[in-house]
Design a protein around this motif. Structure first.
Motif, PDB file in Angstrom:
ATOM      1  N   LEU A 127       0.882  -1.162  -0.007  1.00 39.47           N
ATOM      2  CA  LEU A 127      -0.026  -0.108  -0.080  1.00 39.47           C
ATOM      3  C   LEU A 127       0.974   1.320   0.049  1.00 39.47           C
ATOM      4  O   LEU A 127       0.430   2.479  -0.066  1.00 39.47           O
ATOM      5  N   GLY A 128       2.097   1.243   0.070  1.00 36.19           N
ATOM      6  CA  GLY A 128       3.041   2.160  -0.021  1.00 36.19           C
ATOM      7  C   GLY A 128       3.095   2.950   1.202  1.00 36.19           C
ATOM      8  O   GLY A 128       3.385   4.117   1.381  1.00 36.19           O
ATOM      9  N   ILE A 129       2.741   2.292   2.502  1.00 35.66           N
ATOM     10  CA  ILE A 129       2.587   2.926   3.691  1.00 35.66           C
ATOM     11  C   ILE A 129       4.150   3.106   4.287  1.00 35.66           C
ATOM     12  O   ILE A 129       4.656   2.138   4.621  1.00 35.66           O
ATOM     13  N   ILE A 130       4.489   4.227   4.467  1.00 33.96           N
ATOM     14  CA  ILE A 130       6.145   4.466   4.796  1.00 33.96           C
ATOM     15  C   ILE A 130       5.825   5.207   6.228  1.00 33.96           C
ATOM     16  O   ILE A 130       7.078   5.426   6.711  1.00 33.96           O
ATOM     17  N   GLY A 131       4.840   5.803   6.725  1.00 38.04           N
ATOM     18  CA  GLY A 131       4.734   6.499   7.938  1.00 38.04           C
ATOM     19  C   GLY A 131       3.546   5.853   8.717  1.00 38.04           C
ATOM     20  O   GLY A 131       2.765   5.366   8.131  1.00 38.04           O
ATOM     21  N   PHE A 132       3.783   6.125  10.056  1.00 41.73           N
ATOM     22  CA  PHE A 132       2.750   5.591  11.033  1.00 41.73           C
ATOM     23  C   PHE A 132       2.501   6.642  11.968  1.00 41.73           C
ATOM     24  O   PHE A 132       3.161   7.580  12.210  1.00 41.73           O
ATOM     25  N   PRO A 133       1.320   6.542  12.373  1.00 43.09           N
ATOM     26  CA  PRO A 133      -0.077   5.691  12.029  1.00 43.09           C
ATOM     27  C   PRO A 133      -0.635   6.204  10.651  1.00 43.09           C
ATOM     28  O   PRO A 133      -0.512   7.268  10.417  1.00 43.09           O
ATOM     29  N   THR A 134      -1.296   5.202  10.215  1.00 42.33           N
ATOM     30  CA  THR A 134      -2.242   5.035   8.990  1.00 42.33           C
ATOM     31  C   THR A 134      -3.312   4.509   9.121  1.00 42.33           C
ATOM     32  O   THR A 134      -3.175   3.335   9.776  1.00 42.33           O
ATOM     33  N   THR A 135      -4.495   4.892   8.787  1.00 40.25           N
ATOM     34  CA  THR A 135      -5.871   4.254   9.321  1.00 40.25           C
ATOM     35  C   THR A 135      -6.516   4.190   7.661  1.00 40.25           C
ATOM     36  O   THR A 135      -6.714   5.302   7.421  1.00 40.25           O
ATOM     37  N   LEU A 136      -7.422   3.048   7.505  1.00 40.98           N
ATOM     38  CA  LEU A 136      -7.972   2.992   6.032  1.00 40.98           C
ATOM     39  C   LEU A 136      -9.149   2.374   6.749  1.00 40.98           C
ATOM     40  O   LEU A 136      -9.348   1.602   7.471  1.00 40.98           O
ATOM     41  N   PHE A 137     -10.343   3.051   6.142  1.00 39.16           N
ATOM     42  CA  PHE A 137     -11.695   2.391   6.414  1.00 39.16           C
ATOM     43  C   PHE A 137     -12.267   2.138   5.059  1.00 39.16           C
ATOM     44  O   PHE A 137     -12.252   2.805   4.206  1.00 39.16           O
ATOM     45  N   ILE A 138     -12.903   0.836   5.081  1.00 39.87           N
ATOM     46  CA  ILE A 138     -13.548   0.012   4.048  1.00 39.87           C
ATOM     47  C   ILE A 138     -15.175   0.093   4.583  1.00 39.87           C
ATOM     48  O   ILE A 138     -15.335  -0.375   5.624  1.00 39.87           O
ATOM     49  N   ALA A 139     -15.895   0.534   3.703  1.00 41.62           N
ATOM     50  CA  ALA A 139     -17.276   0.620   3.777  1.00 41.62           C
ATOM     51  C   ALA A 139     -18.073  -0.828   3.627  1.00 41.62           C
ATOM     52  O   ALA A 139     -17.494  -1.681   3.428  1.00 41.62           O
ATOM     53  N   GLN A 140     -19.077  -0.758   4.200  1.00 41.03           N
ATOM     54  CA  GLN A 140     -19.732  -2.253   4.194  1.00 41.03           C
ATOM     55  C   GLN A 140     -20.007  -2.840   2.620  1.00 41.03           C
ATOM     56  O   GLN A 140     -20.037  -3.973   2.761  1.00 41.03           O
ATOM     57  N   ASP A 141     -19.980  -1.751   1.817  1.00 34.33           N
ATOM     58  CA  ASP A 141     -19.931  -2.206   0.352  1.00 34.33           C
ATOM     59  C   ASP A 141     -18.668  -3.135  -0.094  1.00 34.33           C
ATOM     60  O   ASP A 141     -18.775  -3.628  -1.071  1.00 34.33           O
ATOM     61  N   GLY A 142     -17.519  -2.998   0.800  1.00 34.98           N
ATOM     62  CA  GLY A 142     -16.291  -3.478   0.292  1.00 34.98           C
ATOM     63  C   GLY A 142     -15.675  -2.881  -0.936  1.00 34.98           C
ATOM     64  O   GLY A 142     -14.580  -3.117  -1.227  1.00 34.98           O
ATOM     65  N   VAL A 143     -16.178  -1.567  -1.200  1.00 33.74           N
ATOM     66  CA  VAL A 143     -15.924  -1.073  -2.209  1.00 33.74           C
ATOM     67  C   VAL A 143     -15.364   0.317  -1.848  1.00 33.74           C
ATOM     68  O   VAL A 143     -14.250   1.064  -2.168  1.00 33.74           O
ATOM     69  N   SER A 144     -16.036   1.100  -1.332  1.00 30.92           N
ATOM     70  CA  SER A 144     -15.671   2.338  -0.536  1.00 30.92           C
ATOM     71  C   SER A 144     -14.791   2.562   0.278  1.00 30.92           C
ATOM     72  O   SER A 144     -14.753   1.845   1.301  1.00 30.92           O
ATOM     73  N   VAL A 145     -13.813   3.540   0.140  1.00 30.39           N
ATOM     74  CA  VAL A 145     -12.593   3.601   0.983  1.00 30.39           C
ATOM     75  C   VAL A 145     -12.564   4.853   1.416  1.00 30.39           C
ATOM     76  O   VAL A 145     -12.596   6.049   0.613  1.00 30.39           O
TER      77      VAL A 145
END
Length: 176
Positions: A127-145
């Motif tokens: 995901l290219g995460i090189i700094g912390f913290p990072t938070t991702l939210f995935i909606a109920q539809d599994g598509v929206s982020v």
């Protein structure tokens, strides 16, 4: 920092563009499924959480901001309906190991929460995460982020969850 932002934006753009392209072409194919995509990057299987909001929090134990936000994740874990949300703390082994993850669990009382040990940082790096913290939210539809780069406060965390429609448990049922 720039690489991390670009990677997260790439995931967001892919999801949105797939939706836009399908709508513009009047195609009945669904938009890119983020759950399948993220599950393909590592051994973390998000499929059991389909239909729930999924919050992925990437952290390391040496990150002060990561540790500062852990009480907020624990509080949200107790305040929100577990049938509607899955919080997964992703421990990136960026110079660390299992013992550091265990210490974080003990220090903040996170034993009941899901902690994914990203031992080779395959998910984090993909995901290219090189700094912390990072938070991702995935909606109920599994598509929206949506996501948050850097430390997320309790108020910001609850705002994301409220926007995604996750209900809170009645105050009498909240356990500390």
């Amino acid at each position: 920092m720039t690489k991390r932002i670009v990677a997260i934006l790439t995931v967001l753009v892919l999801a949105l563009s797939m939706t836009a392209c399908a709508a513009a072409a009047d195609v009945t194919e669904p938009a890119m499924d983020i759950i399948d995509y993220l599950s393909s990057l590592s051994s973390l299987d998000l499929n059991p959480y389909r239909g729930k909001v999924i919050a992925l929090n990437f952290f390391t134990s040496w990150c002060g901001y990561c540790m500062e936000e852990m009480p907020s994740f624990k509080q949200v874990f107790t305040e929100y309906n577990p049938e509607e949300i899955e919080i997964i703390l992703v421990h990136a082994w960026n110079g660390e190991g299992q013992k550091e993850g265990e210490r974080v669990k003990e220090r903040f009382g996170l034993e009941e929460m899901n902690i994914y040990e990203d031992t080779d940082c395959s998910l984090t790096n993909s995901l290219g995460i090189i700094g912390f913290p990072t938070t991702l939210f995935i909606a109920q539809d599994g598509v929206s982020v949506s996501g948050a780069n850097g430390m997320i406060t309790y108020d910001q965390l609850t705002q994301h969850l409220d926007t995604l429609g996750v209900s809170r448990v009645p105050a009498a049922e909240v356990t500390e």
